[in-house]
Design a protein around this motif. Structure first.
Motif, PDB file in Angstrom:
ATOM      1  N   ALA A  75      62.605   6.617  40.546  1.00  0.00           N
ATOM      2  CA  ALA A  75      61.284   5.289  40.763  1.00  0.00           C
ATOM      3  C   ALA A  75      60.229   6.005  41.278  1.00  0.00           C
ATOM      4  CB  ALA A  75      62.580   4.510  41.614  1.00  0.00           C
ATOM      5  N   ALA A  76      59.989   6.444  42.895  1.00  0.00           N
ATOM      6  CA  ALA A  76      59.688   7.461  43.174  1.00  0.00           C
ATOM      7  C   ALA A  76      58.513   7.886  43.092  1.00  0.00           C
ATOM      8  CB  ALA A  76      59.542   8.084  45.247  1.00  0.00           C
ATOM      9  N   LEU A  77      58.689   8.493  41.740  1.00  0.00           N
ATOM     10  CA  LEU A  77      57.922   9.425  41.018  1.00  0.00           C
ATOM     11  C   LEU A  77      56.596   8.222  40.055  1.00  0.00           C
ATOM     12  CD1 LEU A  77      60.319  12.082  39.860  1.00  0.00           C
ATOM     13  CD2 LEU A  77      57.639  12.947  41.365  1.00  0.00           C
ATOM     14  N   VAL A  78      57.572   7.216  39.605  1.00  0.00           N
ATOM     15  CA  VAL A  78      56.826   6.959  38.535  1.00  0.00           C
ATOM     16  C   VAL A  78      55.810   5.767  39.366  1.00  0.00           C
ATOM     17  CG1 VAL A  78      56.895   5.175  37.002  1.00  0.00           C
ATOM     18  CG2 VAL A  78      58.444   6.520  37.075  1.00  0.00           C
ATOM     19  N   ARG A  79      56.319   5.094  40.676  1.00  0.00           N
ATOM     20  CA  ARG A  79      55.271   4.567  41.367  1.00  0.00           C
ATOM     21  C   ARG A  79      54.344   4.919  42.065  1.00  0.00           C
ATOM     22  NH1 ARG A  79      57.521  -0.537  43.900  1.00  0.00           N
ATOM     23  NH2 ARG A  79      59.015  -0.019  43.033  1.00  0.00           N
ATOM     24  N   ASN A  80      54.778   6.578  42.770  1.00  0.00           N
ATOM     25  CA  ASN A  80      53.422   7.249  42.881  1.00  0.00           C
ATOM     26  C   ASN A  80      52.230   7.760  41.656  1.00  0.00           C
ATOM     27  OD1 ASN A  80      54.034   6.735  45.332  1.00  0.00           O
ATOM     28  ND2 ASN A  80      55.452   8.538  46.002  1.00  0.00           N
ATOM     29  N   ARG A  81      52.862   7.489  40.820  1.00  0.00           N
ATOM     30  CA  ARG A  81      52.364   7.775  39.305  1.00  0.00           C
ATOM     31  C   ARG A  81      52.345   9.466  39.240  1.00  0.00           C
ATOM     32  NH1 ARG A  81      47.212   3.103  38.828  1.00  0.00           N
ATOM     33  NH2 ARG A  81      48.751   1.569  39.647  1.00  0.00           N
ATOM     34  N   LYS A  82      53.020   9.787  40.185  1.00  0.00           N
ATOM     35  CA  LYS A  82      53.024  11.328  39.802  1.00  0.00           C
ATOM     36  C   LYS A  82      54.046  11.522  38.021  1.00  0.00           C
ATOM     37  CE  LYS A  82      53.239  12.566  43.753  1.00  0.00           C
ATOM     38  NZ  LYS A  82      52.070  13.187  43.925  1.00  0.00           N
ATOM     39  N   ILE A  83      54.491  10.894  37.346  1.00  0.00           N
ATOM     40  CA  ILE A  83      55.161  10.381  35.845  1.00  0.00           C
ATOM     41  C   ILE A  83      54.838   9.305  35.730  1.00  0.00           C
ATOM     42  CG2 ILE A  83      57.631  10.728  36.828  1.00  0.00           C
ATOM     43  CD1 ILE A  83      58.073  12.857  34.148  1.00  0.00           C
ATOM     44  N   GLY A  84      54.634   8.884  34.247  1.00  0.00           N
ATOM     45  CA  GLY A  84      54.874   7.637  33.518  1.00  0.00           C
ATOM     46  C   GLY A  84      56.362   7.725  33.302  1.00  0.00           C
ATOM     47  N   SER A  85      56.275   6.044  33.142  1.00  0.00           N
ATOM     48  CA  SER A  85      57.997   5.785  32.571  1.00  0.00           C
ATOM     49  C   SER A  85      58.328   6.050  31.829  1.00  0.00           C
ATOM     50  CB  SER A  85      57.690   4.208  32.782  1.00  0.00           C
ATOM     51  OG  SER A  85      59.634   3.924  32.290  1.00  0.00           O
ATOM     52  N   LEU A  86      57.094   5.660  30.147  1.00  0.00           N
ATOM     53  CA  LEU A  86      57.141   6.211  29.108  1.00  0.00           C
ATOM     54  C   LEU A  86      57.388   7.952  29.096  1.00  0.00           C
ATOM     55  CD1 LEU A  86      56.616   5.739  25.739  1.00  0.00           C
ATOM     56  CD2 LEU A  86      54.228   6.052  26.279  1.00  0.00           C
ATOM     57  N   GLU A  87      56.497   8.533  30.145  1.00  0.00           N
ATOM     58  CA  GLU A  87      56.716  10.305  29.685  1.00  0.00           C
ATOM     59  C   GLU A  87      58.407  10.618  29.965  1.00  0.00           C
ATOM     60  OE1 GLU A  87      54.364  14.111  31.966  1.00  0.00           O
ATOM     61  OE2 GLU A  87      54.253  12.077  32.410  1.00  0.00           O
ATOM     62  N   LEU A  88      58.747   9.958  31.010  1.00  0.00           N
ATOM     63  CA  LEU A  88      60.186  10.200  31.797  1.00  0.00           C
ATOM     64  C   LEU A  88      61.176   9.873  30.657  1.00  0.00           C
ATOM     65  CD1 LEU A  88      60.813  11.268  34.362  1.00  0.00           C
ATOM     66  CD2 LEU A  88      61.119   8.505  34.864  1.00  0.00           C
ATOM     67  N   LEU A  89      60.737   8.743  29.859  1.00  0.00           N
ATOM     68  CA  LEU A  89      61.561   7.780  28.663  1.00  0.00           C
ATOM     69  C   LEU A  89      61.499   9.218  27.847  1.00  0.00           C
ATOM     70  CD1 LEU A  89      63.326   6.376  26.899  1.00  0.00           C
ATOM     71  CD2 LEU A  89      61.472   5.001  27.146  1.00  0.00           C
ATOM     72  N   ASP A  90      60.606   9.728  26.753  1.00  0.00           N
ATOM     73  CA  ASP A  90      60.863  11.102  26.609  1.00  0.00           C
ATOM     74  C   ASP A  90      60.840  12.116  26.416  1.00  0.00           C
ATOM     75  OD1 ASP A  90      59.166   9.482  24.414  1.00  0.00           O
ATOM     76  OD2 ASP A  90      57.510   9.367  24.330  1.00  0.00           O
TER      77      ASP A  90
END
Length: 170
Positions: free
Chosen positions: A14-29
């Motif tokens: 959640a912190a990585l997504v919130r800090n825009r280090k990774i996107g939710s879609l990228e993580l899901l994929d």
């Protein structure tokens, strides 16, 4: 992508997504690719809703890009839930053949709360019949295997969840 990311705690993701280090879609994929590669031998995840989850992940990424202040604590984190929890579009059988066609229209309270917190629920994990055994087998989905030794089982009621987590599938 670093395979260690698949084993990171939800709060770290959640912190990585919130800090825009990774996107939710990228993580899901990333998780969906791991499932495609590893789940056939494990049978931990027994139902997927990849298209719906991708749409949800895109929506989470778009909300963040717009600067929405309404980001929950699990914003953009891909997750699975136990097969026994209702999730629209996916069967909820408890491993009981008589319920094989049970497709709920509304999510279970726990699933709704995860989604309200920002999680992206993309699938369901295997359970034993009636959630009441020391192993994870049912006549609908079959047996879940331990990712560290495929000759062994991961345990009972939450065996599919345990195997998925131990293999970095969720």
């Amino acid at each position: 992508m670093d395979d260690n990311l698949a084993f990171a705690p939800a709060v770290a993701l959640a912190a990585l997504v919130r800090n825009r280090k990774i996107g939710s879609l990228e993580l899901l994929d990333m998780y969906l690719a791991r499932i495609e590669r590893l789940n056939p031998a494990l049978n931990a995840i027994v139902a997927l809703r990849a298209d719906e989850a991708r749409a949800c992940a895109r929506s989470r990424d778009d909300a963040q890009a717009r600067g929405s202040e309404d980001l929950g604590p699990l914003h953009g984190v891909p997750m699975t839930i136990k097969e026994s929890f209702d999730l629209p579009g996916l069967p909820t059988t408890w491993g009981i053949p008589d319920f094989a066609q049970n497709i709920p229209e509304r999510p279970a309270l726990a699933a709704a709360r995860l989604e309200a917190a920002g999680a992206v629920i993309f699938g369901k994990t295997n359970v034993p019949v009636g959630l009441a055994d020391w192993q994870t087998f049912n006549p609908i989905y079959g047996t879940t295997n331990n990712p560290w030794d495929l000759r062994r089982g991961p345990g009972g009621s939450s065996g599919g969840s345990a195997a998925a987590l131990a293999a970095g599938l969720t």
